[in-house]
Structures are given as structure tokens and as C-alpha cells.
Write an enzyme that holds these catalytic residues in place. Structure first.
Site, PDB file in Angstrom:
ATOM      1  N   LYS A 124       0.789  -1.441  -0.017  1.00 46.26           N
ATOM      2  CA  LYS A 124      -0.007  -0.058   0.123  1.00 46.26           C
ATOM      3  C   LYS A 124       0.880   1.229   0.036  1.00 46.26           C
ATOM      4  O   LYS A 124       2.057   1.090   0.265  1.00 46.26           O
ATOM      5  CB  LYS A 124      -0.966  -0.166   1.171  1.00 46.26           C
ATOM      6  CG  LYS A 124      -0.099   0.152   2.624  1.00 46.26           C
ATOM      7  CD  LYS A 124      -0.962  -0.304   3.719  1.00 46.26           C
ATOM      8  CE  LYS A 124      -0.371  -0.106   5.108  1.00 46.26           C
ATOM      9  NZ  LYS A 124      -0.949  -0.999   6.136  1.00 46.26           N
ATOM     10  N   TYR A 145      16.384  30.207   7.754  1.00 50.64           N
ATOM     11  CA  TYR A 145      15.098  30.891   8.180  1.00 50.64           C
ATOM     12  C   TYR A 145      15.001  30.947   9.561  1.00 50.64           C
ATOM     13  O   TYR A 145      15.328  29.936  10.163  1.00 50.64           O
ATOM     14  CB  TYR A 145      13.794  30.272   7.498  1.00 50.64           C
ATOM     15  CG  TYR A 145      13.758  30.173   6.180  1.00 50.64           C
ATOM     16  CD1 TYR A 145      13.525  31.506   5.562  1.00 50.64           C
ATOM     17  CD2 TYR A 145      13.720  29.209   5.222  1.00 50.64           C
ATOM     18  CE1 TYR A 145      13.170  31.757   4.277  1.00 50.64           C
ATOM     19  CE2 TYR A 145      13.407  29.296   3.917  1.00 50.64           C
ATOM     20  CZ  TYR A 145      13.034  30.438   3.309  1.00 50.64           C
ATOM     21  OH  TYR A 145      13.058  30.789   2.129  1.00 50.64           O
TER      22      TYR A 145
END
Ligand SMILES: *Cc1c(COP(=O)(O)O)cnc(C)c1O
Length: 348
Positions: free
Chosen positions: A33, A244
Site C-alpha cells: 500500500k 530561516y
């Protein structure tokens, strides 16, 4: 020059052989999956070729998988309409029945179906109650178009072997399924703990070389190696900050590598400072914030050049479990979150 996930075919074969050694008498449903836990259906031939069944969550995944193989597919979410039922049958899917409306749907169908009945034993997400299961058995056994392949349930705490819910779930399951022909319960953690192997095992994460137990790698071999190139090297003086928010400041003269991977590729934005990155065979600390395309790594202690490869995970020295721990998540999430910007390469 960008991020690459290389997928090791020999590691896939090795991990499958570990499943076979742990559960020599069980048939194997390889869980593929979420695009094979992020490893790409195109890159996992050893699983596709050697498993008895392939497990997917939803019909769209079964459609993609069927283009690659004739191996039977187990559809975990089951079907929700006659057209889905017909499509699942045409794809030769075995379908899980986990709630009452799906029983009705199958009984109203004119097509034969191979079903797995899922019982809820304590996970409380999907699965029939004990009474619903008895009703389901009566109806399906009276229906010549329905073949009951297996009865299944799913552990909530298999990665904590001492958790009392495990024994409770297994007792519930064994009591309810005494007369069942075939039974299935075990995920990777249960397989590696030798619990509830029964007739079919359903390994997922262990096939990809990641142990569900953070403190024991069980000799599994990592299948995905995620790497990216050093794009730039800078010298920082004490007091200069990086990235940042300027969250990290050099306390001394520092050599900094800027590596071409970020959260836009699936590297976790919440990886904390000091998360290890393997460069030229040495673990170096991540510094500053992870940005969309870039991370910054302190390489003061090593020799490295622009173009050198930084390994983010998937090496004997750096497992995805380590990075997951540093990011306050689990390996499953990191592996299945690699973005489409990353190139996937199948390697021996
Ligand atoms: C995903 C899944 C598995 C595999 O679990 P792992 O922990 O990855 O081994 C097994 N059974 C079901 C029903 C699943 O959804």
C-alpha cells in the site's frame, strides 16, 4: 544534481527471506500500500514476483498494481458499490469485508467473489463485531458465489509485545475463529516477535528493511537509500546564523554544507538540530531549519566538496528510524512521504 532514492533489490530479497525464516509455514501477503511504503511499485519486483498476495489499501492502488503483475491482490478497504465490486473482481482482487453494508453488497452481486472477513478484536478502526461476524458467516456460507479465503484481524500494539491488548486481541480472535479455514493476524512486529503467525502473515515495514522495534534491527537490510548532493560550502564566523528564523548561530568558526534536499522532497521539516546526516562516511549534524529545497549541515570535522553525496537515511550507519526519532515521527511516515521531485532508481 538533485535528491535520489535508490532502491536495493538484494535488500528486498533479503528481507523477504527473513519473513520466510520467521514464518516458514505461512503464506505471505506483502503489503505494498501507499506505493510500496513510498518505494515505488516500479522498483519492488522481488516482492511482486515472490509474494503469495500483494496488499493494497484502495482500489486505485489495485488498478496500478494490476498493470504490473498477475499475482492476487488483497484489497484492504474492500468495496463500497456494485461498480467497485465488479471492478475489483475484474482485477482479480480478494476483497476484505469489514462492515455490514459490504456483506449486503456482496450478497446482492451476480459475480463470484473471494473475500477476507475482518473482525474487530480491539483496534476499533475497521472490522465486524463478534455478532456481525456470525451473521456474515451464515450468509456467506449459504451463498455459492462467495468463497471465504481467510478471516483476519489487526493488532493495535504489536510493536509493544508486553502490552496487554495483544494477548486480549489474540484470545478474542482465536475464540471467534475456531472453525475458520484460514486465519491471518500478524504484521511485521508480530512476525518478528513470533506471535500469531497462523496461515497468512502480512509484513509491511520489515520488507523495506526497517524494524518496527527501534532498539533491534533484526538483521533487516534498508531498501531505500535517500541521498542528495552538497550544492555549496560556506565558512561561518562565530556569531553568524543560518537559515530561516536564524535559529542556529555558530559558536565558533564553522564549515557549512548546503545540501539539495528539503521538506519539498519529503525530508521532515521538524528534524531537530543535530539530526545526523552521513557525508563521506561520517555522521554530521544538521543545523538551522529545514527549508523546502535545502538543509544545512555542519561539516567542520570532515573533508567534503561541492558535489559530494549526503545520505539522509538508508545506511548501516544511519537508519530511517534514527531520523524519525529526531523528527518526532515514525519511519512509516518518512518513507511514504517522499515527494515526486525525488528520482527513484532501482539498484542491485
Ligand atoms: C499496513 C498493514 C500491515 C503491515 O503492517 P507493518 O507494521 O508495516 O508490518 C498489515 N496488516 C494490515 C491490515 C495493514 O493495514
Amino acid at each position: 544534481m538533485h535528491a535520489v532514492a535508490s532502491i536495493s533489490q538484494s535488500a528486498l530479497n533479503h528481507n523477504l527471506s527473513v519473513v520466510k525464516r520467521c514464518a516458514p509455514h505461512a503464506r505471505i501477503v506483502a503489503m505494498v500500500k501507499a506505493n510500496a511504503y513510498g518505494h515505488h511499485l516500479d522498483c519492488i519486483a522481488p516482492l511482486i514476483d515472490n509474494a503469495d498476495l500483494l496488499g493494497v489499501s484502495e482500489l486505485s492502488e489495485a488498478v496500478k498494481l494490476r498493470q504490473k503483475t498477475n499475482t492476487p491482490i488483497l484489497l484492504l478497504s474492500g468495496v463500497y458499490s456494485q461498480s467497485e465490486l465488479q471492478q475489483a473482481a475484474s482485477l482479480n482482487c480478494q476483497i476484505v469485508v469489514h462492515q455490514v453494508s459490504q456483506i449486503t453488497l456482496i450478497n446482492e452481486s451476480k459475480y463470484p467473489s473471494n473475500v477476507w472477513i475482518k473482525i474487530n478484536t480491539g483496534m476499533n478502526r475497521l472490522g465486524l463485531s463478534a455478532e456481525e461476524y456470525q451473521q456474515c458467516l451464515i450468509q456467506f456460507e449459504a451463498n455459492p458465489l462467495v468463497n471465504i479465503v481467510c478471516v483476519m484481524s489487526h493488532f493495535a500494539c504489536a510493536d509493544e509485545p508486553a502490552h496487554p491488548l495483544n494477548a486480549h486481541q489474540l484470545t478474542q480472535f482465536e475464540q471467534l475463529t475456531k472453525s475458520a479455514n484460514k486465519r491471518s493476524m500478524a504484521n511485521s512486529a508480530a512476525i518478528l516477535s513470533n506471535i500469531a503467525l497462523l496461515d497468512f502473515v502480512r509484513p509491511g515495514i520489515m520488507l523495506y528493511g526497517v524494524s518496527p522495534f527501534v532498539d533491534n534491527d533484526h538483521n533487516l537490510k534498508p531498501v531505500m537509500q535517500l541521498s542528495a548532493p552538497i550544492l555549496s560550502i560556506k565558512m561561518l564566523q562565530a556569531g553568524q546564523s543560518v537559515g530561516y528564523g536564524a535559529t542556529w548561530t555558530a559558536s565558533k568558526k564553522t564549515t557549512l554544507a548546503t545540501v539539495g534536499i528539503g521538506y519539498g522532497d519529503g525530508y521532515p521539516r521538524h528534524a531537530q538540530a543535530d539530526t545526523p546526516v552521513l557525508i563521506n562516511n561520517v555522521l554530521c549534524p544538521l543545523v538551522g531549519r529545514v527549508s523546502m529545497d535545502l538543509i544545512t549541515v555542519d561539516i567542520s570535522d570532515i573533508n567534503a566538496n561541492v558535489g559530494d553525496k549526503a545520505i539522509l537515511w538508508g545506511d548501516d550507519k544511519l537508519s530511517v528510524n534514527t531520523v524519525a526519532k529526531c523528527s518526532n515521527t515514525i519511519s512509516y511516515e518518512l518513507l511514504s512521504s517522499i515527494s515526486s521531485r525525488v528520482s527513484f532508481v532501482s539498484c542491485p
